[in-house]
Design a protein around this motif. Sequence first.
Motif, PDB file in Angstrom:
ATOM      1  N   LEU A 192      23.811  -5.262  21.655  1.00 32.79           N
ATOM      2  CA  LEU A 192      25.135  -5.593  21.107  1.00 32.79           C
ATOM      3  C   LEU A 192      26.058  -4.376  21.162  1.00 32.79           C
ATOM      4  O   LEU A 192      27.232  -4.477  21.558  1.00 32.79           O
ATOM      5  CB  LEU A 192      24.986  -6.080  19.660  1.00 32.79           C
ATOM      6  CG  LEU A 192      26.243  -6.599  18.964  1.00 32.79           C
ATOM      7  CD1 LEU A 192      26.770  -7.848  19.672  1.00 32.79           C
ATOM      8  CD2 LEU A 192      25.942  -6.920  17.497  1.00 32.79           C
ATOM      9  N   ALA A 193      25.504  -3.208  20.800  1.00 34.41           N
ATOM     10  CA  ALA A 193      26.310  -1.972  20.835  1.00 34.41           C
ATOM     11  C   ALA A 193      26.707  -1.625  22.265  1.00 34.41           C
ATOM     12  O   ALA A 193      27.842  -1.200  22.520  1.00 34.41           O
ATOM     13  CB  ALA A 193      25.520  -0.822  20.203  1.00 34.41           C
ATOM     14  N   ALA A 194      25.769  -1.822  23.194  1.00 38.41           N
ATOM     15  CA  ALA A 194      26.076  -1.525  24.608  1.00 38.41           C
ATOM     16  C   ALA A 194      27.126  -2.479  25.150  1.00 38.41           C
ATOM     17  O   ALA A 194      28.019  -2.089  25.913  1.00 38.41           O
ATOM     18  CB  ALA A 194      24.790  -1.627  25.432  1.00 38.41           C
ATOM     19  N   TRP A 195      27.041  -3.743  24.730  1.00 41.11           N
ATOM     20  CA  TRP A 195      27.982  -4.768  25.200  1.00 41.11           C
ATOM     21  C   TRP A 195      29.382  -4.499  24.651  1.00 41.11           C
ATOM     22  O   TRP A 195      30.377  -4.609  25.383  1.00 41.11           O
ATOM     23  CB  TRP A 195      27.487  -6.147  24.770  1.00 41.11           C
ATOM     24  CG  TRP A 195      28.438  -7.262  25.062  1.00 41.11           C
ATOM     25  CD1 TRP A 195      28.969  -7.596  26.277  1.00 41.11           C
ATOM     26  CD2 TRP A 195      28.982  -8.180  24.108  1.00 41.11           C
ATOM     27  NE1 TRP A 195      29.816  -8.681  26.150  1.00 41.11           N
ATOM     28  CE2 TRP A 195      29.846  -9.068  24.830  1.00 41.11           C
ATOM     29  CE3 TRP A 195      28.819  -8.378  22.744  1.00 41.11           C
ATOM     30  CZ2 TRP A 195      30.542 -10.093  24.209  1.00 41.11           C
ATOM     31  CZ3 TRP A 195      29.511  -9.409  22.123  1.00 41.11           C
ATOM     32  CH2 TRP A 195      30.369 -10.247  22.856  1.00 41.11           C
ATOM     33  N   ALA A 204      12.273  -5.835  18.343  1.00 37.87           N
ATOM     34  CA  ALA A 204      13.201  -6.826  18.903  1.00 37.87           C
ATOM     35  C   ALA A 204      14.561  -6.734  18.220  1.00 37.87           C
ATOM     36  O   ALA A 204      15.607  -6.824  18.882  1.00 37.87           O
ATOM     37  CB  ALA A 204      12.608  -8.226  18.734  1.00 37.87           C
ATOM     38  N   GLY A 205      14.543  -6.543  16.913  1.00 29.71           N
ATOM     39  CA  GLY A 205      15.802  -6.414  16.173  1.00 29.71           C
ATOM     40  C   GLY A 205      16.591  -5.187  16.609  1.00 29.71           C
ATOM     41  O   GLY A 205      17.810  -5.254  16.814  1.00 29.71           O
ATOM     42  N   LEU A 206      15.890  -4.071  16.763  1.00 29.64           N
ATOM     43  CA  LEU A 206      16.571  -2.830  17.176  1.00 29.64           C
ATOM     44  C   LEU A 206      17.127  -2.959  18.589  1.00 29.64           C
ATOM     45  O   LEU A 206      18.248  -2.510  18.873  1.00 29.64           O
ATOM     46  CB  LEU A 206      15.598  -1.649  17.085  1.00 29.64           C
ATOM     47  CG  LEU A 206      15.147  -1.260  15.664  1.00 29.64           C
ATOM     48  CD1 LEU A 206      14.002  -0.268  15.713  1.00 29.64           C
ATOM     49  CD2 LEU A 206      16.321  -0.676  14.865  1.00 29.64           C
ATOM     50  N   ILE A 207      16.337  -3.577  19.475  1.00 24.42           N
ATOM     51  CA  ILE A 207      16.829  -3.784  20.848  1.00 24.42           C
ATOM     52  C   ILE A 207      18.048  -4.711  20.819  1.00 24.42           C
ATOM     53  O   ILE A 207      19.036  -4.483  21.537  1.00 24.42           O
ATOM     54  CB  ILE A 207      15.703  -4.363  21.737  1.00 24.42           C
ATOM     55  CG1 ILE A 207      14.638  -3.288  21.985  1.00 24.42           C
ATOM     56  CG2 ILE A 207      16.261  -4.869  23.061  1.00 24.42           C
ATOM     57  CD1 ILE A 207      13.369  -3.796  22.621  1.00 24.42           C
ATOM     58  N   GLY A 208      17.995  -5.731  19.975  1.00 24.58           N
ATOM     59  CA  GLY A 208      19.130  -6.646  19.861  1.00 24.58           C
ATOM     60  C   GLY A 208      20.397  -5.923  19.420  1.00 24.58           C
ATOM     61  O   GLY A 208      21.469  -6.123  20.002  1.00 24.58           O
ATOM     62  N   VAL A 209      20.267  -5.066  18.438  1.00 26.00           N
ATOM     63  CA  VAL A 209      21.438  -4.298  17.966  1.00 26.00           C
ATOM     64  C   VAL A 209      21.911  -3.349  19.070  1.00 26.00           C
ATOM     65  O   VAL A 209      23.119  -3.185  19.293  1.00 26.00           O
ATOM     66  CB  VAL A 209      21.092  -3.502  16.682  1.00 26.00           C
ATOM     67  CG1 VAL A 209      22.256  -2.610  16.266  1.00 26.00           C
ATOM     68  CG2 VAL A 209      20.734  -4.454  15.544  1.00 26.00           C
TER      69      VAL A 209
END
Lengths: 57, 352
Positions: free
Chosen positions: B172-175, B164-169
């Motif tokens: 954020l990077a994609a955004w 979940a943390g990696l997907i969150g980062v």
Amino acid sequence: MTRRLGIVITLSCLLGLIVVEWVGGNPPDPFQAPDPMAWGSVEGASGAICTFAPGAE
Amino acid sequence: MLGALAVSAGVRFALLLGLGLLIGYSLERFGFGFAGPWRRMILKREPDGLIAQLVAIGLASVLIQPLIASSDGLLGAIAPVSLTMIMGAAVFGFAMQIVLGCGSGTLVNAGTGNLVAMMTLPLFCVGSFVGSLLVPAAIASTPHLPVSLPEIFGVPGALAVTGAGLIGVGVLAAWRGQGTLWNRRLLTAAVILAALAGLHVLVAGQPWGVVYGLGLWAAKGAVWLGWNPELSAFWSHPINAAALSQSILTDTTSLTSLGLVGGAALAAWRVSTSQALVPGLAPWIFVIVAVAGFMLGVSSRLAFGCNVGGLFSGIASGSLHGWAWLVAGFIGSVYGVQAREWLWKQASVVHA
């Protein structure tokens, strides 16, 4: 001068490090070799790792 | 070479050198790194390299965490979170952008005959040794709290939190980013790197790291010069004293680091004659590079690992310090990118 020279210098320095340590009286001892794989072996990790934090356990 | 090492030291050590060779070759062949993609994300908002890193860490965590939990002899890259650890990661992030080489990147770049990395590496080793002398004082002076996600949540829970943390980062990077998210070349490298990281745990019993070995090399040099390791709380610990008394050909991180250099050299050998050894920069920049190399060494010891042992292996093992490393290292990199832009501009102008 190209990077080929840089590669040769770098590899020579590292090889020199190994040779100096070896002839300086610290060769590896094959008779103390651990099992090929730590997984499933009683001879597991050495513990010599970047995250080693003495006293913080 | 690997056969000779297997006979003279042991099969495990030959396998570790072989893994290092494969990692170094793969990183150079596929152009996979850590400092470069962060620089591209910061300067150009290109997220593909950062996302490939997250994929590599995520896949490695799926391999590593269950493996470590399956055997008592295996050890995760779990380290404490602390103020000095966070400061160390930030300084490392800054310095790795100055030389455009992290822990693995400096080894790979030195292996390709990159003069900046060749100047960085010796001071990186010395800095790592000096940093190791400071670690006990840092631990004694500020609270250091090791947090292992697998111990708290169990392996399935830790993998879910890590994922979940990696997907969150990644989101954020994609955004914040622009351009393509998925780079096939880098994603291929990410899969290979994760597989090799898993094999590393199988063979060594502990995750991949870089900094320990570099500090060990300098510590051996210090002993040769007359330094007494018994005076150091770090190096008089039985684990480190054993490493110091034995050959570097039996030290896990030394072997993979030697392999990284050799693998990168193999990958770069053919094209190396078409690239100039000396970049068109003013000589004073190499003083800056040497100082940055020293900073890399000291800071990575206080941060309990560089981008490999702290960030990659830390997060993949479920250590909270890996996440603190990611945030602090990236903030340091933001300033490091700006500093490098200015320094390299000055060095180019003076040289011209």
